[in-house]
Enzyme design. Structure first.
Site, PDB file in Angstrom:
ATOM      1  N   GLY A 542       0.843  -1.201   0.000  1.00  0.00           N
ATOM      2  CA  GLY A 542       0.000   0.000   0.000  1.00  0.00           C
ATOM      3  C   GLY A 542       0.870   1.240   0.000  1.00  0.00           C
ATOM      4  O   GLY A 542       1.958   1.241  -0.610  1.00  0.00           O
ATOM      5  N   GLU A 543       0.415   2.289   0.652  1.00  0.00           N
ATOM      6  CA  GLU A 543       1.112   3.589   0.757  1.00  0.00           C
ATOM      7  C   GLU A 543       1.180   4.333  -0.568  1.00  0.00           C
ATOM      8  O   GLU A 543       1.581   5.481  -0.624  1.00  0.00           O
ATOM      9  CB  GLU A 543       2.568   3.439   1.253  1.00  0.00           C
ATOM     10  CG  GLU A 543       2.765   2.786   2.569  1.00  0.00           C
ATOM     11  CD  GLU A 543       4.253   2.672   2.954  1.00  0.00           C
ATOM     12  OE1 GLU A 543       5.128   3.117   2.186  1.00  0.00           O
ATOM     13  OE2 GLU A 543       4.519   2.144   4.040  1.00  0.00           O
TER      14      GLU A 543
END
Ligand SMILES: Cc1cc2nc3c(=O)[nH]c(=O)nc-3n(C[C@H](O)[C@H](O)[C@H](O)COP(=O)(O)O)c2cc1C
Length: 576
Positions: A542-543
């Site tokens: 993610g991120e």
């Protein structure tokens, strides 16, 4: 009733306002006569001031040696600023001229004495900053009068204020408000240089005018616009002509037809989105990491404590996360948006504080959020997209942070696509078999509790979504309305894209799937949307990491369409 000015005089006032420019180039060496400078300073001295305190002083600098010392101060700060810029911005900044200290015959400093007039200065007691505002108004008067005199003015703010004050011999109770370079010019540009250079764009007036309350945007005489409805109405299909031109150009480029594989389609889609072939380069780019917490965390769906969301936000802001490293490599900026972290976050540069709630509610017990909260998050996301595009970005990248957000994503994906929870739910950051079984059960319970209707995307978002999902959906819609590409990260962005596309099917035209994440729900989503991921490395972080990795691919696709010669232009023989 007092009369306004006759039309030609009124026009002259509006003309000088419209034609005032910050000037940095094309200064002439001619001296500024004392009477002209006197008139301009007299205009400055007529500015309004809090309690009529007239807190300004004007320092007129012509001495070359002093200007050289001051120019050296500005150069140092310019270099420090440049060193801090992401690659995509740094090359653009290199071309910009930010001061004309030595190119102009006169430099003017406008200062502020916040103590002038004593303790009982009307208005300043409640708002000390009004003293500074008053000095700024003196600058505005000066700037307009200078334009009317044919004098260019350039404001320089690349200074440490106390360093500059020492050079000017300012007593400690005086602050530097403005450092202005003044001189005759060859011409005045019609638009701000930063707009012409593509560094930033002028925001439409309609974004800045609110009726009665903040958020009810509307120009005088018009009904307030609902920002979401406004954006949805602005989203249109890709431009078929530009796409055809891009396909045709791909076939004439000095390479075997189709040899750029999936990148050819990326370039065609970029052209369709921009309505131009070749499309503008998707640079500079900015990743917006939307962060929020999830009530469903209480169901034990993640091995990580909820506090990790806030801790990772701090890590993004300190530049220590993987997305920061990848963004530095790709030359992209990272900005973090708190839309719902269940903690108070310190205000630091790079953090957009847009908290709508301290996390959502547990969707197994009731709706995760109210419809109003979902709408507010959508609007927040689209406003972030608008602001980042107005700041000059030509490509947006989705990022997210929220412990337990793969659970919310799975529920959203099932609701929008009809997928079975067992097929759309994954192991997130890594969970054991028992937790995985519980996670699937949580998604099933949520779905049977809310019986979501995919035709009601707002209702679906409110039932399951994280605040970051709703904000990301708004971010995608905002990008689509402005016809700027948005590179989607993994399963969280995918779930948000499902909501965005349910609200406005043509928003898909702006979406580029950065990668295929390891979560099974992501593959379901990409298939449903018909998006081909550019990178497939089994990432599950993610991120925004997977999307940032894909940025150079999207940029290369656009650059190839722009820069590669055609058979005819290069004199290369085509295949028989
Ligand atoms: C408070 C303030 C500080 C500024 N500092 C700088 C600066 O350091 N260098 C520069 O080139 N322009 C500076 N500018 C000019 C702005 O970039 C410029 O006003 C803006 O791009 C709009 O262009 P316009 O003034 O031509 O309409 C400053 C403007 C203001 C109001």
């Amino acid at each position: 009733m007092a009369e306004g000015y006759p039309p030609e005089q009124r026009d002259a006032v509006y003309r000088v306002i419209a034609e005032r420019r910050d000037v940095r180039r094309g200064f002439r060496p001619d001296p500024v006569p004392a009477d002209v400078l006197g008139r301009v300073l007299a205009a400055a001295h007529q500015a309004p001031s809090v309690g009529f305190s007239q807190p300004w002083d004007f320092i007129v600098i012509t001495d070359r040696a002093r200007r050289e010392r001051i120019a050296a101060l500005a150069r140092r700060h310019r270099d420090e600023f440049a060193a801090d810029l992401p690659g995509g911005r740094a090359s653009a900044f290199d071309q910009l001229k930010i001061e004309s200290i030595l190119d102009t015959p006169v430099n003017l400093v406008v200062s502020c004495d916040r103590t002038r007039g004593g303790r009982h200065t009307l208005g300043r007691a409640t708002q000390p900053r009004t003293a500074d505002f008053s000095s700024v108004l003196a600058v505005a008067n000066l700037w307009l009068a200078a334009r009317a005199e044919g004098l260019g003015v350039g404001w320089v703010s690349f200074f440490d204020e106390r360093e500059l004050a020492a050079e000017l011999g300012l007593p400690p109770h005086l602050e530097v408000i403005a450092y202005l370079c003044v001189g005759y010019v060859t011409d005045f540009a019609p638009e701000p240089e930063l707009a012409t250079a593509g560094w930033a764009r002028r925001r439409p007036l309609a974004w800045a005018v609110h009726a009665e309350e903040f958020g009810r945007r509307g120009l005088p005489g018009e009904e307030p616009v609902d920002p979401l409805a406004d954006v949805l109405a602005a989203i249109a299909p890709p431009d078929a002509e530009a796409m055809a031109a891009a396909r045709e150009r791909q076939d004439r480029m000095t390479k075997p037809r189709g040899s750029l594989g999936a990148l050819e389609e990326v370039s065609v889609r970029l052209a369709g989105l921009a309505g131009a072939c070749p499309p503008p380069l998707p640079e500079p780019a900015c990743a917006a990491v939307f962060a929020a917490d999830h009530g469903v965390h209480a169901q034990g769906v993640s091995p990580w404590p909820q506090e990790v969301t806030a801790q990772m936000v701090a890590n993004f802001l300190a530049g220590g996360a993987v997305v920061n490293a990848f963004a530095a490599q790709a030359g992209a900026e990272v900005t973090v948006v708190d839309v719902g972290v269940a903690a108070d976050l310190e205000p630091v540069p790079g953090l957009l504080p847009r908290k709508i709630a301290r996390g959502t509610a547990d969707f197994t017990a009731g709706p995760a959020m109210t419809r109003d909260q979902a709408t507010a998050a959508l609007v927040t996301g689209l406003e972030v997209a608008r602001d980042l595009v107005a700041a000059g970005n030509r490509c947006l990248i989705t990022g997210d942070m929220g412990i337990a957000n793969t659970t919310a994503s799975a529920a959203l994906i099932c609701a929008f696509t009809g997928a079975d929870p067992a097929d759309a739910t994954g192991r997130g950051t890594g969970i054991d078999a028992a937790t995985y079984a519980r996670k699937i059960d949580v998604v099933c319970r949520g779905l049977s509790r809310h019986e979501p209707d995919p035709a009601d995307p707002l209702g679906v978002l409110a039932a399951f979504g994280g605040l970051e999902h709703a904000a990301l959906a708004g971010f995608i819609l905002g990008a689509a309305a402005l016809r700027v590409p948005v590179i989607l990260d993994g399963v969280i962005a995918g779930a948000a894209a499902l909501a965005a596309v349910a609200l406005a099917p043509d928003a898909l035209g702006a979406c580029f799937a950065g990668h295929r994440g390891a979560e099974p729900g992501h593959a379901v989503t990409l298939d449903y949307l018909g998006l081909r991921p550019l990178v497939d490395l089994g990432l599950r972080l993610g991120e925004g990491t997977g999307a940032v990795l894909a940025l150079p691919l999207v940029q290369s696709a656009a650059r190839a369409l722009r820069d590669v010669a055609t058979f005819d232009s290069a004199g290369v023989a085509d295949k028989l």
